[in-house]
Design an enzyme around this catalytic site. Structure first.
Site, PDB file in Angstrom:
ATOM      1  N   LYS A 134      35.199  38.538  36.691  1.00  0.00           N
ATOM      2  CA  LYS A 134      36.365  37.945  36.026  1.00  0.00           C
ATOM      3  C   LYS A 134      36.713  36.650  36.764  1.00  0.00           C
ATOM      4  CE  LYS A 134      41.043  39.446  34.637  1.00  0.00           C
ATOM      5  NZ  LYS A 134      42.027  40.549  34.735  1.00  0.00           N
ATOM      6  N   SER A 160      43.547  42.229  30.118  1.00  0.00           N
ATOM      7  CA  SER A 160      43.134  40.853  30.290  1.00  0.00           C
ATOM      8  C   SER A 160      41.668  40.676  30.688  1.00  0.00           C
ATOM      9  CB  SER A 160      44.021  40.183  31.346  1.00  0.00           C
ATOM     10  OG  SER A 160      43.807  40.761  32.614  1.00  0.00           O
ATOM     11  N   SER A 168      44.547  46.284  32.457  1.00  0.00           N
ATOM     12  CA  SER A 168      43.588  45.201  32.166  1.00  0.00           C
ATOM     13  C   SER A 168      42.125  45.495  32.464  1.00  0.00           C
ATOM     14  CB  SER A 168      43.995  43.933  32.916  1.00  0.00           C
ATOM     15  OG  SER A 168      45.111  43.350  32.297  1.00  0.00           O
TER      16      SER A 168
END
Lengths: 485, 95
Positions: free
Chosen positions: A78, A153, A177
């Site tokens: 990420k 996310s 997330s």
């Protein structure tokens, strides 16, 4: 089977037997990214040259037998993890050109074990969102159906697994997330106990809730990767100094004899019928495996979203004060003095959801409202944590849905932030309590979208949820289903 | 509790955000809805409940006070939008 379809443990045995090289595996993934990512948009940055160089170094290391389960394995992160010398954007225009000066500890550990970095993955800006639509680099699409969101996310981290663009990825989980996108994309996502993995070098959103975790194709890989990144870090004073067990050793213990709680507040009338059916089937699987079920109550569940959106935004408003256009990040041009430079830089650099959360958090912390909002939320957080402590007195783990529905459509909830926030109702309480949770594939909806099952454990109870998840995986084939791309 | 545009402007100033008129209007409406939702917390009596700021009970983390290598000027300044030798450069603060 193509190299890009395989797991860490599959590839590792072939690497160590010299049946395949890391360079071949890495090329297989780079080709796969090049052919699939134009329609998925899981990657913000592909580090092709570095990946090939890392793979070559890994192959040399494999020849010396000085190797770990991660040596030569291509992974992606990420874009919230600092990666030395590599652009790190957090999906924000604010950090468009930011080159990280050092490595996040979680990545430094993987790197020292020989993992190969394929690139940096899309996400909601500063991890604020549930759909991966709040990215300055455009939304990520769900590989199972490109009209749908991948979740957020850590949407890019989940979509990259589903699109077979990386063997494994890292995400972060502040209110769901990791688990929610894993559920929406049909992969495994583990949110460890708060303090289990160092947050050093992870761009901060809400520091008392943020936690790093693995996203993988199966439970064995999640156990392997957690073992590789967990542990105390002197650079993160909130990381906990307790021994890291061999998580893979716990897997064969099975679910037999485990007492599983079903929190009645999570099995509500509004639950999507496909999700309800997947939960019913999962419960039946566990009964066959020899687990025992009891109903439990987490009476403050309905207050978790409100509590979260006060605490998380308050912490965010403080954390994001560092973006002022002076030391790094976006700086506005033609400004009138220092204060104006800060205001213009922040207004140009942040997207709408980030501004909204900074505003809400600033309001909740401001004079006259601090006790009514922020302290009130912290008191309710205590009640939510006590709910779990009480429940874990009578059960070993909890079984719940990850999300009330399968992945919704791109654009469906962008106009109404509150509706978007409410989609995280089953994941948020876990972060407030600081406990661990895992999402594993447990079904496919009538319109072809994956559905995840959430298992929740006591603080530092990762071995229990992993062994229960592994037994479920062995008894079902949901984890072998693949998105048709 | 409702929030008006005047308060939104005050909060934006505290947060060092310069909002456009359309953003002010949108955030006023959206924050009003969110704040109305968080009012549900007032259904709970939290008298005598201590606030939780951290999920894991912890003592302060201390370390020996000794000099260790730091990041150095070059790397610290590498992402600066503007710099001068070993400093970040900003517009004049005091005229």
């Amino acid at each position: 089977m193509e190299l890009y379809e395989q797991t860490i443990h599959d590839l590792q045995s072939q690497l160590q037997a010299r049946q395949v090289s890391s360079a071949e595996i890495t090329s297989s993934f780079l080709d796969r990214i090049a052919s699939t990512d134009p329609s998925i948009n899981a990657f913000i940055t592909v580090t092709k040259e570095q990946a090939l160089a890392d793979a070559q170094a890994a192959d040399q290391r494999l020849a010396t037998d000085d190797c770990t389960p991660l040596t030569g394995i291509p992974v992606a992160l990420k874009d919230i993890f600092l990666t030395e010398g590599v652009r790190t954007t957090c999906a924000s225009k604010m950090l468009d050109n930011f080159i990280a000066p050092y490595d996040a500890t979680a990545w430094a550990k993987m790197k020292s074990q020989g993992a190969v970095l394929l690139g940096k993955l899309n996400q909601d800006e500063f991890a604020m969102g549930s759909s991966c639509e709040n990215s300055a680099f455009g939304p990520t699409r769900n590989p199972w159906n490109k009209d749908h969101i991948p979740g957020g996310s850590s949407g890019g981290s989940a979509a990259a697994i589903a699109a077979q663009q990386a063997v494994a990825t890292l995400g972060t989980d502040t209110g769901g997330s990791i688990r929610q996108p894993a559920s929406h994309c049909g992969c495994v996502g583990l949110k460890p106990t708060y303090g289990r993995v160092s947050r050093y070098g992870v761009i901060a959103y809400a520091s008392s809730l943020d936690q790093v975790g693995p996203m993988t194709r199966d439970v064995t890989d999640a156990a392997l990767l957690l073992g590789a990144i967990a542990g105390h870090d002197p650079k993160d004073s909130t990381s906990v100094d307790c021994p890291v067990p061999d998580y893979t050793a716990a897997l064969p213990q099975g679910a037999k004899g485990l007492k599983i709680g079903l929190p009645k507040e999570y099995f509500i009338a509004g639950l999507d019928p496909d999700v309800q059916q997947a939960m019913d089937q999962a419960i039946a699987v566990y009964r066959k495996l020899g687990a025992e079920f009891v109903e439990v109550s987490l009476p403050h569940t309905n207050y978790a979203v409100a509590t979260y959106y006060l605490i998380a935004t308050a912490e965010a408003s403080s954390n994001l004060a560092r973006y002022e256009g002076v030391r790094f990040g976006h700086r506005a041009k033609d400004t009138a003095g220092l204060i104006d430079l800060m205001m213009q830089s922040r207004s140009e650099g942040f997207g709408a959801e980030v501004k909204r959360r900074i505003m809400l958090g600033t309001y909740a912390l401001s004079s006259g409202y601090y006790d009514a909002y922020y302290i009130k939320a912290q008191r309710v957080r205590t009640l939510i944590q006590q709910d779990f402590i009480e429940a874990f007195k009578s059960v070993d783990l909890l079984l719940t849905p990850v999300a009330p529905t399968p992945a919704f459509k791109i654009g469906e909830k962008t106009a109404d932030p509150l509706q978007m926030y409410l989609s995280d109702i089953f994941t948020i309480p876990v972060n407030l309590a600081g406990i661990c949770g895992i999402s594993v594939p447990a079904g496919i909806s009538s319109n072809g979208l994956p559905i995840g099952l959430q298992l929740l454990g006591r603080p530092f109870g990762e071995e229990t949820i992993l062994r229960a998840a592994f037994d479920f995986e062995q008894a079902t084939d949901w984890h072998t289903r693949k998105a048709a791309l | 509790m409702s929030i008006n545009q005047h308060e939104i402007e005050h909060v934006a100033k505290l947060a060092r955000l310069s909002l456009r008129d359309d953003e002010k209007q949108l955030f006023t409406e959206q924050m009003e809805a969110i704040l109305a939702y968080v009012e549900t917390l007032n259904e709970l009596n939290t008298d005598g409940i201590s606030p939780t700021s951290h999920a894991v009970p912890m003592e302060n983390a201390f370390r020996p006070d000794c000099v260790t290598p730091s990041i150095g000027h070059d790397r610290a300044l590498a992402n600066a939008p503007d710099k001068n030798e070993t400093y970040f450069r900003v517009p004049p603060v005091i005229e």
